[in-house]
Design a protein around this motif. Structure first.
Motif, mmCIF file in Angstrom:
data_model
loop_
_atom_site.group_PDB
_atom_site.id
_atom_site.type_symbol
_atom_site.label_atom_id
_atom_site.label_comp_id
_atom_site.label_asym_id
_atom_site.label_seq_id
_atom_site.Cartn_x
_atom_site.Cartn_y
_atom_site.Cartn_z
ATOM 1 N N THR A 185 0.810 -1.217 0.000
ATOM 2 C CA THR A 185 0.000 0.000 0.000
ATOM 3 C C THR A 185 0.848 1.275 0.000
ATOM 4 O O THR A 185 0.321 2.371 0.183
ATOM 5 C CB THR A 185 -0.969 0.005 1.206
ATOM 6 N N SER B 195 -1.560 12.561 7.811
ATOM 7 C CA SER B 195 -1.857 11.197 8.261
ATOM 8 C C SER B 195 -2.708 11.221 9.528
ATOM 9 O O SER B 195 -2.372 11.918 10.491
ATOM 10 C CB SER B 195 -0.549 10.449 8.560
ATOM 11 N N ARG C 173 -3.402 4.034 1.040
ATOM 12 C CA ARG C 173 -4.195 4.196 2.261
ATOM 13 C C ARG C 173 -4.732 5.606 2.416
ATOM 14 O O ARG C 173 -5.035 6.051 3.512
ATOM 15 C CB ARG C 173 -3.337 3.839 3.484
ATOM 16 N N MET D 162 -8.846 -0.594 8.356
ATOM 17 C CA MET D 162 -7.814 -0.971 7.396
ATOM 18 C C MET D 162 -6.561 -1.440 8.128
ATOM 19 O O MET D 162 -5.971 -2.469 7.789
ATOM 20 C CB MET D 162 -7.480 0.229 6.508
ATOM 21 N N ALA E 101 -9.467 4.257 8.264
ATOM 22 C CA ALA E 101 -8.101 3.990 8.734
ATOM 23 C C ALA E 101 -8.041 2.908 9.812
ATOM 24 O O ALA E 101 -7.198 2.009 9.751
ATOM 25 C CB ALA E 101 -7.477 5.287 9.255
ATOM 26 N N ASN F 214 -13.073 3.074 2.504
ATOM 27 C CA ASN F 214 -12.608 2.429 3.715
ATOM 28 C C ASN F 214 -12.349 3.445 4.811
ATOM 29 O O ASN F 214 -12.535 4.647 4.620
ATOM 30 C CB ASN F 214 -11.325 1.644 3.410
ATOM 31 N N GLY G 251 -3.992 10.046 4.574
ATOM 32 C CA GLY G 251 -4.064 8.608 4.792
ATOM 33 C C GLY G 251 -3.727 8.304 6.234
ATOM 34 O O GLY G 251 -4.098 9.054 7.143
#
Length: 188
Positions: free
Chosen positions: A59, A142, A88, A113, A110, A108, A181
């Motif tokens: 990823t 992030s 991601r 995942m 975090a 999705n 992400g």
């Protein structure tokens, strides 16, 4: 998400170990005093952790060793890609946030995942430790683990690096952006 098969073939394992070794040798300042053969021995004895590292790699996380926990005897791998891992991004914070969106839902979140991958989302403290090893997320951001009192009110927190400074920000947990992400931690 990827396949439910959480094992790598011998060839995939060997290729991943070669990639990780090359990255380890190229970035020695991230893990001074740690020997690759010790890390490799731990990795080859735990196929589940190797699978998780492969997911981090697949990823776009570029995982690397960033420390060793003397209490547990575990090596710490963080995502060390320059920007938030490409595979991601565009995810909201957690399932509750995903379910709360009425339209334009991301694919999705975090938290789930990371759990599927067998890794943990970095905490703010871990994120700041990572930033001591280089300059990360200068164009992206992030998600980091959100304190329960903030999450209970509908918020979530994320970090990035701008103006040579690491910032912690807030957003609605249901928000998602192409440049946000999450980074993970794996203990081996």
């Amino acid at each position: 998400m990827h396949s439910d098969k959480k094992e790598l073939s011998l060839k995939e394992s060997q290729e991943l170990l070669e990639t990780l070794k090359a990255r380890f040798e190229k970035n020695t300042k991230r893990h001074e005093g740690i020997a690759w053969q010790d890390v490799a021995a731990k990795l080859t004895s735990d196929t589940g952790k190797l699978w998780s590292l492969n997911e981090m790699e697949r990823t776009g996380g570029e995982p690397d060793v960033v420390g060793y926990d003397k209490k547990t005897g575990e090596y710490l791998f963080f995502d060390c890609s320059a920007e938030s891992p490409k595979g991601r991004r565009s995810v909201c914070y957690d399932r509750e946030a995903l379910d709360s969106r009425k339209e334009y839902k991301p694919e999705n979140n975090a938290v789930e995942m990371a759990a599927f991958m067998g890794i943990e989302v970095l905490t703010e403290e871990q994120y700041r430790e990572l930033q001591k090893l280089g300059k990360f997320d200068t164009k992206t951001s992030s998600w980091v683990i959100t304190p329960p009192e903030i999450r209970k009110l509908g918020g979530a927190v994320f970090c990035d690096r701008r103006y040579e400074t690491v910032f912690l920000y807030h957003n609605g947990a249901e928000s998602y952006y192409a440049a946000r992400g999450f980074r993970g931690l794996l203990k081996v």
